[in-house]
Design a protein around this motif. Structure first.
Motif, PDB file in Angstrom:
ATOM      1  N   THR A 259      14.024  -0.049  -8.537  1.00  0.00           N
ATOM      2  CA  THR A 259      14.798   0.833  -7.843  1.00  0.00           C
ATOM      3  C   THR A 259      16.021   1.473  -8.287  1.00  0.00           C
TER       4      THR A 259
ATOM      5  N   THR B  45      19.578  -5.683 -13.302  1.00  0.00           N
ATOM      6  CA  THR B  45      20.841  -4.654 -12.489  1.00  0.00           C
ATOM      7  C   THR B  45      21.392  -4.043 -13.505  1.00  0.00           C
TER       8      THR B  45
ATOM      9  N   THR C 120      20.731   5.684  -0.125  1.00  0.00           N
ATOM     10  CA  THR C 120      19.438   6.289  -0.738  1.00  0.00           C
ATOM     11  C   THR C 120      18.808   5.276  -1.576  1.00  0.00           C
ATOM     12  N   SER C 121      17.730   4.858  -1.472  1.00  0.00           N
ATOM     13  CA  SER C 121      16.921   4.027  -2.463  1.00  0.00           C
ATOM     14  C   SER C 121      15.534   4.631  -2.917  1.00  0.00           C
TER      15      SER C 121
ATOM     16  N   GLY D 185      25.961   4.533  -8.420  1.00  0.00           N
ATOM     17  CA  GLY D 185      24.865   3.630  -7.786  1.00  0.00           C
ATOM     18  C   GLY D 185      24.482   2.302  -8.486  1.00  0.00           C
TER      19      GLY D 185
ATOM     20  N   LYS E   5      19.463   3.046  -6.392  1.00  0.00           N
ATOM     21  CA  LYS E   5      20.149   3.172  -5.153  1.00  0.00           C
ATOM     22  C   LYS E   5      21.497   4.135  -5.571  1.00  0.00           C
TER      23      LYS E   5
END
Length: 180
Positions: free
Chosen positions: A139, A119, A145-146, A125, A141
């Protein structure tokens, strides 16, 4: 020997067969490149080649797999070339075959990818990446919103698409710099 003669490359070779080493050193002497290359009778798995920028191999697949963790620890961007044999689920970045030649005329190229799995905190985000060698999924993010991410690495160069936006950049340790 060819790389040293044609391009001035430096290097060393290892083999467990002393006959191959004698032949290779004799060829280096004949071609006048002993100041740039040498061949040693060693166990490959006990040899430090961490400074290599190019690693060429002609090993059976099970040996390629055994060596793979060491290869993946090399500096991102290190080029790996294998004559004929692959590394199972680590797909080559490029494969070349010589027309009209047997299966032994296939060269596979891998570029050691930077490590980016995990991550990454962003100003607005979070980017979560799952890495399978040079291939990326994950993903992005931003707020509520993702969007899905797919991409790849070529050494320290990263490119991915998140939703409909394309990103490209460079990985330097724990930092990714780039643009959309």
């Amino acid at each position: 020997v060819t790389a040293a003669k044609k391009f001035g490359a430096r290097g060393f070779g290892v083999d467990i067969n002393p006959v191959r080493i004698d032949e290779s050193n004799a060829l280096a002497r004949k071609e006048g490149v002993t100041d740039r290359v040498a061949f040693h009778n060693r166990n490959l798995f006990e040899t430090d080649f961490s400074d290599a920028s190019v690693l060429t191999m002609y090993l059976l697949p099970y040996l390629n797999i055994k060596l793979r963790p060491t290869i993946l620890d090399l500096k991102p961007g290190t080029r790996i070339v294998s004559n004929s044999f692959d590394m199972e689920d680590w797909r080559p970045d490029e494969t070349q075959r010589v027309e009209g030649c047997s299966a032994w005329c296939t060269a596979h190229l891998w570029i050691v990818p930077a490590r980016v799995g995990g991550t990454w905190k962003l100003g607005n985000g979070e980017l979560t990446l799952k890495q399978s060698f040079q291939m990326l999924t994950g993903t992005l993010k931003t707020g509520a919103t993702s969007v899905e991410v797919t991409g790849r690495l070529l050494g320290d160069q990263i490119s991915f698409t998140a939703g409909k936006t394309e990103y490209a950049g460079k990985v330097d340790g724990k930092t990714i710099t780039g643009k959309t």
